[in-house]
Design a protein around this motif. Structure first.
Motif, PDB file in Angstrom:
ATOM      1  N   CYS A 167      48.187   2.176   8.685  1.00 33.04           N
ATOM      2  CA  CYS A 167      48.459   0.763   8.408  1.00 33.04           C
ATOM      3  C   CYS A 167      47.265   0.204   7.630  1.00 33.04           C
ATOM      4  CB  CYS A 167      48.672  -0.021   9.707  1.00 33.04           C
ATOM      5  SG  CYS A 167      47.266   0.003  10.818  1.00 33.04           S
ATOM      6  N   ASN A 168      47.472  -0.891   6.921  1.00 33.29           N
ATOM      7  CA  ASN A 168      46.355  -1.461   6.166  1.00 33.29           C
ATOM      8  C   ASN A 168      45.408  -2.228   7.073  1.00 33.29           C
ATOM      9  OD1 ASN A 168      48.465  -3.364   6.346  1.00 33.29           O
ATOM     10  ND2 ASN A 168      47.845  -4.443   4.488  1.00 33.29           N
ATOM     11  N   VAL A 169      44.137  -2.207   6.703  1.00 33.07           N
ATOM     12  CA  VAL A 169      43.074  -2.849   7.474  1.00 33.07           C
ATOM     13  C   VAL A 169      42.196  -3.609   6.496  1.00 33.07           C
ATOM     14  CG1 VAL A 169      41.056  -2.441   8.939  1.00 33.07           C
ATOM     15  CG2 VAL A 169      43.115  -1.044   9.258  1.00 33.07           C
ATOM     16  N   GLU A 170      42.208  -4.931   6.617  1.00 33.03           N
ATOM     17  CA  GLU A 170      41.450  -5.765   5.681  1.00 33.03           C
ATOM     18  C   GLU A 170      40.069  -6.081   6.240  1.00 33.03           C
ATOM     19  OE1 GLU A 170      44.218  -8.929   4.830  1.00 33.03           O
ATOM     20  OE2 GLU A 170      45.367  -7.604   3.498  1.00 33.03           O
ATOM     21  N   ASN A 171      39.257  -6.741   5.417  1.00 32.80           N
ATOM     22  CA  ASN A 171      37.875  -7.010   5.777  1.00 32.80           C
ATOM     23  C   ASN A 171      37.424  -8.286   5.067  1.00 32.80           C
ATOM     24  OD1 ASN A 171      34.749  -6.520   5.222  1.00 32.80           O
ATOM     25  ND2 ASN A 171      35.356  -5.269   6.949  1.00 32.80           N
ATOM     26  N   MET A 222      36.800  -4.275   0.276  1.00 37.14           N
ATOM     27  CA  MET A 222      36.738  -3.140   1.199  1.00 37.14           C
ATOM     28  C   MET A 222      38.076  -2.794   1.833  1.00 37.14           C
ATOM     29  SD  MET A 222      33.093  -3.658   3.089  1.00 37.14           S
ATOM     30  CE  MET A 222      33.717  -2.902   4.571  1.00 37.14           C
ATOM     31  N   THR A 223      39.089  -3.591   1.568  1.00 37.16           N
ATOM     32  CA  THR A 223      40.408  -3.371   2.182  1.00 37.16           C
ATOM     33  C   THR A 223      40.850  -1.917   2.132  1.00 37.16           C
ATOM     34  OG1 THR A 223      41.208  -5.595   1.800  1.00 37.16           O
ATOM     35  CG2 THR A 223      42.871  -3.875   1.857  1.00 37.16           C
ATOM     36  N   LEU A 224      41.299  -1.445   3.282  1.00 36.39           N
ATOM     37  CA  LEU A 224      41.863  -0.093   3.347  1.00 36.39           C
ATOM     38  C   LEU A 224      43.375  -0.215   3.298  1.00 36.39           C
ATOM     39  CD1 LEU A 224      39.747   1.264   6.343  1.00 36.39           C
ATOM     40  CD2 LEU A 224      39.281   1.550   3.908  1.00 36.39           C
ATOM     41  N   CYS A 225      43.994   0.402   2.323  1.00 30.48           N
ATOM     42  CA  CYS A 225      45.449   0.415   2.265  1.00 30.48           C
ATOM     43  C   CYS A 225      45.991   1.302   3.379  1.00 30.48           C
ATOM     44  CB  CYS A 225      45.926   0.959   0.923  1.00 30.48           C
ATOM     45  SG  CYS A 225      45.764  -0.203  -0.442  1.00 30.48           S
ATOM     46  N   ALA A 226      47.245   1.093   3.706  1.00 29.21           N
ATOM     47  CA  ALA A 226      47.895   1.890   4.742  1.00 29.21           C
ATOM     48  C   ALA A 226      47.810   3.384   4.413  1.00 29.21           C
ATOM     49  CB  ALA A 226      49.346   1.450   4.882  1.00 29.21           C
ATOM     50  N   GLU A 227      47.921   3.701   3.139  1.00 28.62           N
ATOM     51  CA  GLU A 227      47.919   5.111   2.721  1.00 28.62           C
ATOM     52  C   GLU A 227      46.572   5.771   2.994  1.00 28.62           C
ATOM     53  OE1 GLU A 227      48.950   2.502   1.071  1.00 28.62           O
ATOM     54  OE2 GLU A 227      50.758   2.909  -0.101  1.00 28.62           O
ATOM     55  N   CYS A 228      45.483   4.975   2.968  1.00 32.13           N
ATOM     56  CA  CYS A 228      44.163   5.547   3.282  1.00 32.13           C
ATOM     57  C   CYS A 228      44.145   6.006   4.734  1.00 32.13           C
ATOM     58  CB  CYS A 228      43.058   4.514   3.086  1.00 32.13           C
ATOM     59  SG  CYS A 228      42.934   3.904   1.406  1.00 32.13           S
ATOM     60  N   MET A 249      56.178   0.235  -2.854  1.00 32.68           N
ATOM     61  CA  MET A 249      55.574   1.216  -3.752  1.00 32.68           C
ATOM     62  C   MET A 249      54.062   1.257  -3.531  1.00 32.68           C
ATOM     63  SD  MET A 249      57.561   2.926  -5.623  1.00 32.68           S
ATOM     64  CE  MET A 249      58.553   3.071  -4.170  1.00 32.68           C
ATOM     65  N   PRO A 250      53.497   2.432  -3.388  1.00 34.90           N
ATOM     66  CA  PRO A 250      52.036   2.553  -3.238  1.00 34.90           C
ATOM     67  C   PRO A 250      51.306   1.998  -4.455  1.00 34.90           C
ATOM     68  CG  PRO A 250      53.124   4.663  -2.793  1.00 34.90           C
ATOM     69  CD  PRO A 250      54.166   3.744  -3.347  1.00 34.90           C
ATOM     70  N   CYS A 251      50.161   1.389  -4.222  1.00 38.36           N
ATOM     71  CA  CYS A 251      49.370   0.844  -5.326  1.00 38.36           C
ATOM     72  C   CYS A 251      48.815   1.993  -6.170  1.00 38.36           C
ATOM     73  CB  CYS A 251      48.233  -0.032  -4.799  1.00 38.36           C
ATOM     74  SG  CYS A 251      46.821   0.893  -4.161  1.00 38.36           S
ATOM     75  N   GLY A 252      48.253   1.656  -7.299  1.00 34.16           N
ATOM     76  CA  GLY A 252      47.772   2.673  -8.235  1.00 34.16           C
ATOM     77  C   GLY A 252      46.745   3.609  -7.622  1.00 34.16           C
TER      78      GLY A 252
HETATM   79  N1  THU Z   1      48.481  -2.520   0.524  1.00 32.76           N
HETATM   80  C1  THU Z   1      48.666  -1.310   1.123  1.00 32.76           C
HETATM   81  O1  THU Z   1      48.300  -1.133   2.296  1.00 32.76           O
HETATM   82  N2  THU Z   1      49.256  -0.316   0.429  1.00 32.76           N
HETATM   83  C2  THU Z   1      49.740  -0.455  -0.843  1.00 32.76           C
HETATM   84  O2  THU Z   1      50.111   0.526  -1.465  1.00 32.76           O
HETATM   85  C3  THU Z   1      49.798  -1.796  -1.449  1.00 32.76           C
HETATM   86  C4  THU Z   1      48.829  -2.783  -0.860  1.00 32.76           C
HETATM   87  C5  THU Z   1      47.823  -3.597   1.288  1.00 32.76           C
HETATM   88  C6  THU Z   1      46.410  -3.847   0.873  1.00 32.76           C
HETATM   89  C7  THU Z   1      46.229  -5.297   1.312  1.00 32.76           C
HETATM   90  O3  THU Z   1      45.821  -5.302   2.662  1.00 32.76           O
HETATM   91  C8  THU Z   1      47.621  -5.898   1.229  1.00 32.76           C
HETATM   92  O4  THU Z   1      48.518  -4.797   1.126  1.00 32.76           O
HETATM   93  C9  THU Z   1      47.813  -6.805   0.036  1.00 32.76           C
HETATM   94  O5  THU Z   1      47.427  -6.178  -1.154  1.00 32.76           O
END
Ligand code: THU
Length: 238
Positions: free
Chosen positions: A43-47, A52-58, A86-89
């Motif tokens: 899951c995504n974890v913001e800061n 520093m935001t960690l996307c869910a895919e991380c 869709m996953p970010c770039g």
């Molecule tokens: N986010 C993800 O977790 N994965 C993605 O592929 C797209 C963006 C999260 C990052 C941030 O916490 C929030 O979505 C808005 O960008």
């Protein structure tokens, strides 16, 4: 491998509900099927330090390795409504490395392959054209006394629909009739190219044998090939 998309989506939604998103209020959850059949989630974890935001895919990829490694076969990534996201770039590049071109990403109206999401992807091959093999890790300290001895066998493996290269370091030099100790000293990591796996081997021992997909042997070691291996391994130049 059978892909249970409904189960992946359900796990992604459940994990999305645990996201930590004080900044965006945009929770994301992802679930992935691994090539050994297990499921991993993130899951995504913001800061407060926004970049520093960690996307869910991380989280997913960390969990993949933390629970035993392997290759991703299929993923479902969802937003707060439970719809495929869709996953970010940046995460496409991350997923590419851990699932490869055949990784399936849930999308509407049908799942998409990573090659569709990240055509002309950058990879180790691009670096190796310039730098030579990458990823030749050092010998672990507990095996240092074996350095220069034994034989490394390099071989391909299919993992998540893509070919990776790996190998193992065997105690014996393989001399016929020798009374040497046998057994595996170390299993190699998954490496992107034959050259990288050969380099991993040469860090350990001058005796490196490449076993191709058909079981054919070629010598990638130093000096003369042993009698039972006639062919010399040649690095493919693009
Ligand atoms: N986010 C993800 O977790 N994965 C993605 O592929 C797209 C963006 C999260 C990052 C941030 O916490 C929030 O979505 C808005 O960008």
């Amino acid at each position: 491998m059978e892909i249970d998309w409904a189960a992946l989506r359900a796990a992604a939604i459940e994990t999305m509900r645990r996201a930590y998103t004080p900044v965006s209020d945009f929770p994301v959850g992802v679930a992935g099927l691994v090539d050994d059949g297990r499921m991993v989630v993130g899951c995504n974890v913001e800061n407060a330090s926004l970049g520093m935001t960690l996307c869910a895919e991380c989280g997913l990829v960390s969990s993949l390795h933390a629970t035993g490694g392997g290759r991703l076969v299929a993923i479902s990534c969802v937003d707060a409504t439970g719809a495929p996201l869709m996953p970010c770039g940046r995460c496409r590049q991350l997923l590419w490395e851990h699932g490869g071109p055949e990784l399936l990403v849930e999308a509407l109206p049908r799942p998409l392959r990573m090659t569709e999401l990240l055509p002309h992807a950058f990879g180790y091959e691009d670096m190796e054209r310039v730098t030579g093999p990458v990823g030749a890790a050092d010998v672990p300290a507990d095996l240092a006394r074996w350095r220069g001895r034994g034989t490394v066998f390099v071989h391909p493996d299919i993992s998540g629909g893509t070919t990776i290269w790996t190998g193992y370091w065997e105690r014996s030099s393989g001399e016929p009739g020798s009374a040497e100790e046998k057994g595996i000293l170390e299993e190699g990591p998954n490496l992107p190219t034959t050259a990288a796996a050969v380099a991993w081997g040469l860090v350990r021992t001058p005796r490196v044998v490449v076993v191709d997909a058909e079981g054919g042997l070629s010598w990638a070691g130093e000096g003369e090939a042993p009698e039972n291996i006639r062919q010399r391994w040649e690095e493919e130049k693009p």
